[in-house]
Design a protein around this motif. Structure first.
Motif, PDB file in Angstrom:
ATOM      1  N   ASN A 178      31.492 150.778  59.054  1.00 17.46           N
ATOM      2  CA  ASN A 178      32.107 150.826  60.407  1.00 17.46           C
ATOM      3  C   ASN A 178      31.773 152.303  61.055  1.00 17.46           C
ATOM      4  O   ASN A 178      31.321 152.280  62.224  1.00 17.46           O
ATOM      5  N   ARG A 179      32.001 153.174  60.330  1.00 14.18           N
ATOM      6  CA  ARG A 179      31.802 154.676  61.353  1.00 14.18           C
ATOM      7  C   ARG A 179      30.399 154.821  61.336  1.00 14.18           C
ATOM      8  O   ARG A 179      29.937 155.252  62.420  1.00 14.18           O
ATOM      9  N   LEU A 180      29.273 154.484  60.407  1.00 10.40           N
ATOM     10  CA  LEU A 180      28.116 154.425  60.661  1.00 10.40           C
ATOM     11  C   LEU A 180      27.437 153.567  61.871  1.00 10.40           C
ATOM     12  O   LEU A 180      26.735 154.196  62.516  1.00 10.40           O
ATOM     13  N   SER A 181      27.934 152.473  61.841  1.00 11.02           N
ATOM     14  CA  SER A 181      27.900 151.383  62.934  1.00 11.02           C
ATOM     15  C   SER A 181      28.249 152.146  64.211  1.00 11.02           C
ATOM     16  O   SER A 181      27.263 151.798  65.172  1.00 11.02           O
ATOM     17  N   ARG A 182      29.266 152.583  64.387  1.00 10.33           N
ATOM     18  CA  ARG A 182      29.728 153.224  65.652  1.00 10.33           C
ATOM     19  C   ARG A 182      28.480 154.504  65.946  1.00 10.33           C
ATOM     20  O   ARG A 182      28.135 154.670  67.324  1.00 10.33           O
ATOM     21  N   ILE A 183      28.292 155.160  65.088  1.00 11.53           N
ATOM     22  CA  ILE A 183      27.458 156.315  65.431  1.00 11.53           C
ATOM     23  C   ILE A 183      25.933 155.902  65.777  1.00 11.53           C
ATOM     24  O   ILE A 183      25.346 156.237  66.675  1.00 11.53           O
ATOM     25  N   GLY A 223      26.241 161.549  60.227  1.00 13.17           N
ATOM     26  CA  GLY A 223      25.656 160.182  59.607  1.00 13.17           C
ATOM     27  C   GLY A 223      25.131 160.594  58.293  1.00 13.17           C
ATOM     28  O   GLY A 223      24.994 159.848  57.423  1.00 13.17           O
ATOM     29  N   ALA A 224      24.498 161.483  58.207  1.00 11.96           N
ATOM     30  CA  ALA A 224      23.687 161.926  56.692  1.00 11.96           C
ATOM     31  C   ALA A 224      24.815 162.097  55.714  1.00 11.96           C
ATOM     32  O   ALA A 224      24.693 161.723  54.676  1.00 11.96           O
TER      33      ALA A 224
END
Length: 488
Positions: free
Chosen positions: A56-61, A440-441
């Motif tokens: 979810n956090r990666l999707s927001r980023i 993100g990494a």
């Protein structure tokens, strides 16, 4: 013959173990093929919550990075456009060179042609679009923010006709009336009276004198309306001494805040030098000489400085800026959003609590002043070279140099200020973009630790399990063939 009972060897439990090992072997093969540690959420167990949160956090980023890409694309177009507009502003300043008439006035003609071409380019730049979205109209991006050159200049109520009307209003057409100032002489007294309560032509600001022979006053025509038309009275009570002077302060249509002083100095020199008036035999003759000098000066200024000022005043009325009402007698040149804070008209969320604002409007002060300066030269017919056209050119140059001076670069809405503000926004975007990349990494690494199957580890487990299965199969096969008969 008696066969050994199968209970002596637990075949069923062995087969169950072999089945589990086979299933585990298949799972390891699938992990090796797909690179995924788990095939379903159910298999993840307690790691399931962490996996979902990380994704979810990666999707927001990714969403923020998409917004950043949109902002960067628009910023690149802004950068190119503003750089070119700044270059055009420099070219417009280059048009304004005092006394640069050229051979046979060629520079006066070139100034008009060059201004016309530059104005067309300014309009094109301000109508820049990205896939149909016009970027210089605030958040009103579905239509061109600036009308076409032809509509602006030559339309039914275009700038050409608007300027002609304004020039006519400012200059006055009645005999004895120059620049809307009625001038009269009665014996030893000269009166200069504004011909109405309006904003056209010259406005009388002051009258001062030196010496004792000539006196002067400036006051409202109607004391009950001090801001209405003014009247100046100059009386020659006697014969002035050489060097005595009369100074009349007037303002021009394009700038009512700045007073220009016209000084007339008494002289006994023949011929009378420019800016002088002849001392007469008596007060009446002196007043007549002064009256003629004032009339000549106002008439000359009406044809030169006043007309140029009038053309700039027309530009001020036609090319209105932010928040001003469009003159009903003029074409609408600007069709975009009209906000007092252009930067806030377009914004994008680039992080959880960070928003960048990067709107631009074509009717901001820097753009409008550039358009005005070019439009004024574009409508001004300055050839052939004669005293009147040279005077008009020099007057235009003075105003142009003031309006487009580098000293104005720090004013709100100046091209340089817009560039700086967008630069700050771009810097913020770059900082956030870098932070997203780093974060993100990190999230990708954490997610990989949960969801990705390490190939080397899986391969070793496969080999180990293969060996165990082979041994189990062999042991089971051997046990299944055991019987007492084979030993009797």
């Amino acid at each position: 013959m008696t066969i050994i009972n199968k209970s002596l060897y637990p075949v069923s439990s062995t087969l169950s173990t072999i089945s589990k090992m086979s299933k585990q072997f298949e799972n390891l093969q699938l992990q090796l093929a797909t690179g995924n540690r788990y095939n379903t959420l159910a298999e993840m167990g307690s790691d399931r919550v962490h996996d979902i949160n990380l994704r979810n956090r990666l999707s927001r980023i990714e969403g923020y990075q998409a917004n950043i890409l949109t902002v960067e694309n628009r910023m690149s177009f802004y950068t190119n456009g503003l750089e070119r507009l700044d270059e055009i502003e420099g070219s417009a300043r280059d048009l304004a060179v005092p006394n640069a008439y050229g051979t046979d006035g060629i520079n006066l003609t070139n100034a008009r042609n060059q201004a016309t071409n530059l104005l067309k380019e300014v309009i094109d730049v301000l109508n820049t679009d990205i896939t149909g979205q016009f970027i210089f109209g605030g958040n009103k991006s579905d239509t061109k923010p600036v009308s076409s050159f032809e509509d602006i200049m030559n339309g039914p109520n275009g700038f050409v006709r608007y300027t002609e009307n304004r020039n006519s209003e400012d200059m006055g057409t009645v005999a004895g009336n120059s620049g809307r100032i009625d001038q009269a002489l009665a014996a030893d007294t000269i009166t200069l009276t504004e011909d109405g309560d309006h904003d056209f032509g010259f406005k009388i600001a002051s009258v001062t004198t030196t010496g004792t022979a000539i006196t002067g006053t400036a006051a409202p025509v109607d004391p009950l309306q001090p801001d209405a038309e003014q009247v100046a009275t100059i009386t020659a009570g006697g014969v002035p001494a050489k060097g005595d002077a009369v100074t009349i302060g007037v303002t021009f249509p394009h700038d009512r805040e700045t007073v220009q002083y016209l000084t007339f100095t008494a002289t006994d020199t023949d011929p009378v030098p420019e800016g002088g008036f002849a001392i007469g035999a008596d007060a009446d003759e002196t007043a007549a000489n002064l009256d003629a000098a004032i009339a000549g000066k106002l008439e000359n200024l009406t044809k030169t400085d006043l007309r140029s000022s009038s053309t700039y005043a027309a530009a001020d009325g036609f090319f209105n800026g932010m928040g001003e009402t469009q003159d009903p007698n003029a074409n609408a040149w600007y069709n975009g959003q009209d906000s007092t804070n252009p930067r806030q008209t377009v914004s994008a969320n680039i992080d959880e609590s960070t928003k960048t604002q990067y709107g631009v409007q074509a009717n901001e002060k820097g753009f409008v002043e550039l358009i005005k300066g070019l439009a004024v030269f574009s409508v001004s017919e300055l050839s052939p070279l004669d005293e009147e056209n040279a005077g008009r050119y020099d007057a235009l140059v003075d105003i142009q140099r003031s309006r487009l001076s580098e000293d104005n670069n720090a004013q709100t809405g100046a091209i340089e200020v817009i560039t700086m503000e967008l630069g700050i926004a771009a810097s913020t975007v770059n900082t956030v973009k870098e932070r997203h990349s780093q974060y993100g990494a990190q999230l990708e690494t954490m997610l990989a630790e949960i969801s990705e199957a390490p190939k080397e580890e899986v391969a070793m487990m496969l080999l180990t399990l293969q060996t165990q299965l082979q041994a189990s199969y062999q042991a089971t096969a051997m046990a299944s063939q055991l019987s007492l008969v084979n030993y009797l």
